[in-house]
Design a protein around this motif. Structure first.
Motif, PDB file in Angstrom:
ATOM      1  N   LEU A 390      -0.861  -6.725   2.155  1.00 55.43           N
ATOM      2  CA  LEU A 390      -0.155  -7.782   2.880  1.00 55.43           C
ATOM      3  C   LEU A 390       0.672  -8.628   1.905  1.00 55.43           C
ATOM      4  O   LEU A 390       1.827  -8.978   2.188  1.00 55.43           O
ATOM      5  CB  LEU A 390      -1.167  -8.651   3.636  1.00 55.43           C
ATOM      6  CG  LEU A 390      -0.601  -9.688   4.610  1.00 55.43           C
ATOM      7  CD1 LEU A 390      -1.553  -9.893   5.793  1.00 55.43           C
ATOM      8  CD2 LEU A 390      -0.367 -11.027   3.921  1.00 55.43           C
ATOM      9  N   ALA A 391       0.090  -8.929   0.742  1.00 55.53           N
ATOM     10  CA  ALA A 391       0.819  -9.707  -0.267  1.00 55.53           C
ATOM     11  C   ALA A 391       2.024  -8.933  -0.789  1.00 55.53           C
ATOM     12  O   ALA A 391       3.097  -9.509  -1.016  1.00 55.53           O
ATOM     13  CB  ALA A 391      -0.110 -10.081  -1.414  1.00 55.53           C
ATOM     14  N   ARG A 392       1.896  -7.625  -1.001  1.00 53.63           N
ATOM     15  CA  ARG A 392       3.010  -6.807  -1.480  1.00 53.63           C
ATOM     16  C   ARG A 392       4.168  -6.826  -0.489  1.00 53.63           C
ATOM     17  O   ARG A 392       5.338  -6.903  -0.893  1.00 53.63           O
ATOM     18  CB  ARG A 392       2.559  -5.364  -1.725  1.00 53.63           C
ATOM     19  CG  ARG A 392       1.729  -5.174  -2.976  1.00 53.63           C
ATOM     20  CD  ARG A 392       1.202  -3.737  -3.056  1.00 53.63           C
ATOM     21  NE  ARG A 392       2.296  -2.770  -3.111  1.00 53.63           N
ATOM     22  CZ  ARG A 392       2.947  -2.431  -4.214  1.00 53.63           C
ATOM     23  NH1 ARG A 392       2.631  -2.991  -5.362  1.00 53.63           N
ATOM     24  NH2 ARG A 392       3.912  -1.539  -4.173  1.00 53.63           N
ATOM     25  N   LEU A 393       3.870  -6.745   0.787  1.00 58.20           N
ATOM     26  CA  LEU A 393       4.927  -6.803   1.791  1.00 58.20           C
ATOM     27  C   LEU A 393       5.606  -8.164   1.778  1.00 58.20           C
ATOM     28  O   LEU A 393       6.829  -8.272   1.901  1.00 58.20           O
ATOM     29  CB  LEU A 393       4.360  -6.518   3.181  1.00 58.20           C
ATOM     30  CG  LEU A 393       3.820  -5.106   3.438  1.00 58.20           C
ATOM     31  CD1 LEU A 393       3.324  -4.975   4.860  1.00 58.20           C
ATOM     32  CD2 LEU A 393       4.886  -4.060   3.153  1.00 58.20           C
ATOM     33  N   LEU A 394       4.821  -9.215   1.642  1.00 62.47           N
ATOM     34  CA  LEU A 394       5.380 -10.566   1.620  1.00 62.47           C
ATOM     35  C   LEU A 394       6.251 -10.776   0.381  1.00 62.47           C
ATOM     36  O   LEU A 394       7.268 -11.475   0.429  1.00 62.47           O
ATOM     37  CB  LEU A 394       4.247 -11.592   1.661  1.00 62.47           C
ATOM     38  CG  LEU A 394       4.637 -13.068   1.782  1.00 62.47           C
ATOM     39  CD1 LEU A 394       5.558 -13.293   2.972  1.00 62.47           C
ATOM     40  CD2 LEU A 394       3.393 -13.933   1.913  1.00 62.47           C
ATOM     41  N   LEU A 395       5.866 -10.136  -0.732  1.00 57.68           N
ATOM     42  CA  LEU A 395       6.655 -10.239  -1.954  1.00 57.68           C
ATOM     43  C   LEU A 395       7.958  -9.444  -1.871  1.00 57.68           C
ATOM     44  O   LEU A 395       8.886  -9.675  -2.645  1.00 57.68           O
ATOM     45  CB  LEU A 395       5.835  -9.724  -3.146  1.00 57.68           C
ATOM     46  CG  LEU A 395       4.687 -10.613  -3.618  1.00 57.68           C
ATOM     47  CD1 LEU A 395       3.739  -9.831  -4.508  1.00 57.68           C
ATOM     48  CD2 LEU A 395       5.231 -11.822  -4.359  1.00 57.68           C
ATOM     49  N   GLY A 396       8.027  -8.493  -0.962  1.00 56.02           N
ATOM     50  CA  GLY A 396       9.205  -7.634  -0.877  1.00 56.02           C
ATOM     51  C   GLY A 396       9.115  -6.404  -1.742  1.00 56.02           C
ATOM     52  O   GLY A 396      10.110  -5.705  -1.943  1.00 56.02           O
ATOM     53  N   LEU A 397       7.907  -6.102  -2.268  1.00 60.25           N
ATOM     54  CA  LEU A 397       7.734  -4.914  -3.097  1.00 60.25           C
ATOM     55  C   LEU A 397       7.574  -3.654  -2.253  1.00 60.25           C
ATOM     56  O   LEU A 397       7.587  -2.552  -2.783  1.00 60.25           O
ATOM     57  CB  LEU A 397       6.514  -5.085  -4.010  1.00 60.25           C
ATOM     58  CG  LEU A 397       6.600  -6.248  -5.006  1.00 60.25           C
ATOM     59  CD1 LEU A 397       5.326  -6.336  -5.826  1.00 60.25           C
ATOM     60  CD2 LEU A 397       7.807  -6.099  -5.914  1.00 60.25           C
ATOM     61  N   ALA A 398       7.392  -3.816  -0.963  1.00 60.46           N
ATOM     62  CA  ALA A 398       7.324  -2.693  -0.025  1.00 60.46           C
ATOM     63  C   ALA A 398       7.856  -3.190   1.312  1.00 60.46           C
ATOM     64  O   ALA A 398       7.901  -4.403   1.565  1.00 60.46           O
ATOM     65  CB  ALA A 398       5.895  -2.173   0.104  1.00 60.46           C
ATOM     66  N   GLN A 399       8.263  -2.263   2.163  1.00 65.60           N
ATOM     67  CA  GLN A 399       8.835  -2.618   3.460  1.00 65.60           C
ATOM     68  C   GLN A 399       7.912  -2.157   4.585  1.00 65.60           C
ATOM     69  O   GLN A 399       7.307  -1.080   4.495  1.00 65.60           O
ATOM     70  CB  GLN A 399      10.208  -1.958   3.640  1.00 65.60           C
ATOM     71  CG  GLN A 399      11.232  -2.339   2.587  1.00 65.60           C
ATOM     72  CD  GLN A 399      11.596  -3.802   2.630  1.00 65.60           C
ATOM     73  OE1 GLN A 399      11.481  -4.460   3.666  1.00 65.60           O
ATOM     74  NE2 GLN A 399      12.017  -4.342   1.497  1.00 65.60           N
ATOM     75  N   PRO A 400       7.775  -2.950   5.647  1.00 65.26           N
ATOM     76  CA  PRO A 400       6.930  -2.526   6.770  1.00 65.26           C
ATOM     77  C   PRO A 400       7.444  -1.230   7.391  1.00 65.26           C
ATOM     78  O   PRO A 400       8.659  -1.010   7.479  1.00 65.26           O
ATOM     79  CB  PRO A 400       7.039  -3.700   7.755  1.00 65.26           C
ATOM     80  CG  PRO A 400       7.519  -4.865   6.943  1.00 65.26           C
ATOM     81  CD  PRO A 400       8.364  -4.288   5.861  1.00 65.26           C
ATOM     82  N   ASP A 401       6.502  -0.388   7.830  1.00 70.70           N
ATOM     83  CA  ASP A 401       6.893   0.806   8.563  1.00 70.70           C
ATOM     84  C   ASP A 401       7.334   0.456   9.982  1.00 70.70           C
ATOM     85  O   ASP A 401       8.141   1.157  10.583  1.00 70.70           O
ATOM     86  CB  ASP A 401       5.722   1.795   8.617  1.00 70.70           C
ATOM     87  CG  ASP A 401       5.330   2.295   7.233  1.00 70.70           C
ATOM     88  OD1 ASP A 401       6.220   2.373   6.362  1.00 70.70           O
ATOM     89  OD2 ASP A 401       4.143   2.583   7.023  1.00 70.70           O
ATOM     90  N   ALA A 402       6.771  -0.608  10.522  1.00 72.35           N
ATOM     91  CA  ALA A 402       7.137  -1.097  11.851  1.00 72.35           C
ATOM     92  C   ALA A 402       6.915  -2.601  11.872  1.00 72.35           C
ATOM     93  O   ALA A 402       6.133  -3.141  11.087  1.00 72.35           O
ATOM     94  CB  ALA A 402       6.294  -0.417  12.936  1.00 72.35           C
ATOM     95  N   GLY A 403       7.612  -3.284  12.780  1.00 75.89           N
ATOM     96  CA  GLY A 403       7.531  -4.730  12.814  1.00 75.89           C
ATOM     97  C   GLY A 403       8.418  -5.347  11.750  1.00 75.89           C
ATOM     98  O   GLY A 403       9.208  -4.664  11.085  1.00 75.89           O
ATOM     99  N   ARG A 404       8.291  -6.656  11.582  1.00 73.88           N
ATOM    100  CA  ARG A 404       9.118  -7.321  10.582  1.00 73.88           C
ATOM    101  C   ARG A 404       8.443  -8.575  10.056  1.00 73.88           C
ATOM    102  O   ARG A 404       7.495  -9.100  10.672  1.00 73.88           O
ATOM    103  CB  ARG A 404      10.491  -7.665  11.158  1.00 73.88           C
ATOM    104  CG  ARG A 404      10.473  -8.799  12.185  1.00 73.88           C
ATOM    105  CD  ARG A 404      11.882  -9.248  12.504  1.00 73.88           C
ATOM    106  NE  ARG A 404      11.877 -10.473  13.326  1.00 73.88           N
ATOM    107  CZ  ARG A 404      12.911 -11.294  13.449  1.00 73.88           C
ATOM    108  NH1 ARG A 404      14.042 -11.028  12.815  1.00 73.88           N
ATOM    109  NH2 ARG A 404      12.834 -12.377  14.200  1.00 73.88           N
TER     110      ARG A 404
END
Length: 588
Positions: A390-404
């Motif tokens: 969850l932290a990695r997604l918030l940092l922008g180091l990975a992108q959600p597969d679905a949702g935003r």
């Protein structure tokens, strides 16, 4: 451990060779200078050979003394020095061209890896990437320093020498003209056999380098588990296979050198025999015969040198296969955003966010979460529940597969990464320190930070006391990954680095791990003292940290299963209440 692959198709070889030549455009000027100087140096052989032949003819047949041939010898000495200077200048220019190409290529590779993102780096062996960036690029050096200039010179100089030979002796010119194609023909025939060997050798070198790099990186773990001897045997076996493949390449290299020398010697010998017989029967004069005989070895020299350097071409093509494959790796379909983040964002929303590292193993499933400005939120849950993801997604180091993930309604994917990175600070679960001083590591995100700011951040992270006890204080030089410091000291320096950077969002992943209770309490006080304009997301290892937060989120199997204050959750029949009971009993 050996990777067996079929020989590279001929079309692929031609494509890679074309790619190598196109990369040379970045260094066109120094490369052209090297080729021009090499060609001019070769052309000066013609007057040099003529002056020498004339001087020798004058001494032997005209019985002239040293004084009378001095007008010929001084220009001859001048040509010697001039050719030496040109040869040296050509080498310097070729090395400069190669350095420029390698520097540009490394920058291109680094930029490509950065665009591929953290997910790609995590899926690759670090040793393989390091070997590619260092040894792989360095393997191209001889291609640009020796082979490419020599190939251009070999295409021009023999023709120029033939133009000088034919007026002096057309018979010798025909012999040289007939013998010249034999060298490149046999070079190509033998080269086809060495191509597969060079590709195999490069793959084994890359495997050995990656294996050795990974073993060194994890040497402590291997020693603790008694597996170091086993890994040493694997490296020994790979090294022996590499040795054998190297000897195979050398055998063919020696064979090709023998063939080149044989045809060169044969061509020069035929010229010498024909000139000798015609001199004996008085069918030609000594001066043109000696002049042609001096030029004959030089006629074959560029072709022989190109054949010798042909292996540099093979090595470069074998190394460039992996380089081109990396450069052609598809980048994430979603292009980086270009919008600016809101000047003052009020909320960060996760809207039905799904993410999986592998399709069959979702890491996050249906995350709905809102973080408000200035809020302290703690994430707790068992290992593997999705907190760090969850932290990695918030940092922008990975992108959600679905949702935003949205900042005041603006999708995080639409925001320029560098703009977003400038607005937040992060302390990862396994922080990395770099070789350099402690002060340099702390000011990593704020290079122009003042000494007072560094001291304040260090005190807030409970790092100041142990730093001042070091021999050179903040100027103490540490090794890569914080070598020379304990795990707790590394974490406190990383925390000081995170606290030093002004940020609207601060993410701390288990900031208190490896710390004693007293130091952990000091860090909790530092977090509590942060400006209320800063949103703080705490991935909590200790429940005392969670209890000091405004809100606690409990995660399990990639979902948020509970949300509320610590006091509220303790009163419920909740996962958090059970975790709290076990924690205070010492079972967690």
């Amino acid at each position: 451990m050996t990777t067996h692959k079929p020989p590279m198709p001929r079309a692929v070889t031609r494509t890679l060779n074309g790619w190598l030549k196109r990369r040379a455009k970045i260094a066109r000027r120094p490369l052209n200078t090297a080729i021009t100087l090499g060609a001019l140096s070769g052309l000066l052989l013609i007057p040099e050979a003529w002056l020498l032949a004339k001087a020798v003819t004058g001494v032997i047949f005209a019985h002239r003394g040293l004084t009378s041939v001095l007008p010929l010898l001084w220009p001859l000495v001048g040509l010697f020095f001039l050719r030496a200077l040109m040869s040296h200048g050509g080498t310097i220019s070729a090395v400069a061209a190669s350095a420029r190409v390698k520097r540009d290529l490394r920058q291109t590779l680094h930029a490509k890896i950065a665009r591929l993102g953290a997910g790609f780096i995590g899926s690759e062996r670090s040793g393989d990437l390091a070997s590619l960036l260092v040894e792989g690029v360095d393997t191209l050096d001889k291609y640009y320093v020796t082979y490419l200039p020599q190939m251009m010179i070999a295409a021009f100089l023999p023709i120029a020498l033939l133009v000088a030979v034919f007026p002096a002796d057309w018979v010798s010119g025909i012999i040289l003209l007939v013998g010249a194609p034999l060298i490149p023909i046999f070079m190509i025939v033998i080269g086809r056999g060495t191509e597969r060997l060079n590709q195999t050798q490069w793959r084994k070198l890359a495997l050995m380098s990656a294996q050795f790099f990974d073993v060194v990186e994890g040497l402590t773990t291997l020693k603790l588990f008694g597996a170091s001897r086993y890994e040493a045997e694997i490296i020994g076996r790979i090294s022996d296979e590499y040795r054998q493949s190297t000897m195979s390449v050398l055998r063919v290299a020696f064979l090709s050198s023998l063939v080149l020398e044989f045809f060169t010697t044969l061509g020069v010998a035929m010229v010498a025999v024909f000139i000798g017989f015609r001199l004996y029967y008085g069918q030609m004069h000594f001066l043109p015969g000696f002049f042609v005989l001096l030029l004959a070895p030089e006629f074959f020299r560029p072709l022989r040198a190109m054949g010798t350097q042909y292996h540099a071409r093979m090595d470069a093509i074998a190394a460039s296969e992996r380089i081109v494959a990396l450069l052609e790796t598809p980048e994430p379909e979603t292009a980086p955003g270009t919008a600016a983040a809101p000047a003052i964002f009020r909320t960060i929303r996760f809207e039905d966010v799904h993410f999986a590292y592998r399709a069959e193993q979702p890491a996050l499933a249906g995350i709905d979460l809102t973080l408000t400005r200035g809020e302290r939120v703690a994430l707790v849950g068992p290992s593997g529940s999705g907190k760090s993801t969850l932290a990695r997604l918030l940092l922008g180091l990975a992108q959600p597969d679905a949702g935003r993930i949205a900042l005041d309604g603006t999708d995080l994917r639409d925001i320029a990464p560098e703009n977003w990175f400038a607005r937040m600070s992060w302390m990862p679960q396994r922080p990395t320190l770099f070789a350099g001083t402690i002060a340099d590591n702390i000011r990593l995100g704020v290079p122009d930070a003042t000494e007072d700011a560094i001291l304040r951040a260090s005190r807030a992270a409970a790092a100041h006391d142990f730093i001042t006890r070091l021999p050179d204080g903040y100027d103490t030089v540490i090794g890569e990954r914080g070598q020379g410091l304990s795990g707790g000291e590394i974490r406190r320096i990383a925390l000081a680095r995170a606290l030093l950077k002004p940020a609207d969002l601060l993410i701390l992943d288990e900031a208190e791990a490896s710390l004693d209770q007293t130091t952990a309490g000091l860090i909790r006080d530092a977090i509590a003292a942060l400006p209320r304009e800063t949103t703080v997301l705490l991935i909590a290892h200790r429940l005392e940290t969670a209890e000091a937060a405004d809100r606690v989120l409990v995660m399990r199997d990639g979902r948020i299963v509970e949300s509320g204050t610590a006091a509220f959750l303790k009163e419920q029949q909740s996962d958090y209440a059970a975790m709290s009971a076990l924690y205070h009993e010492g079972a967690l």
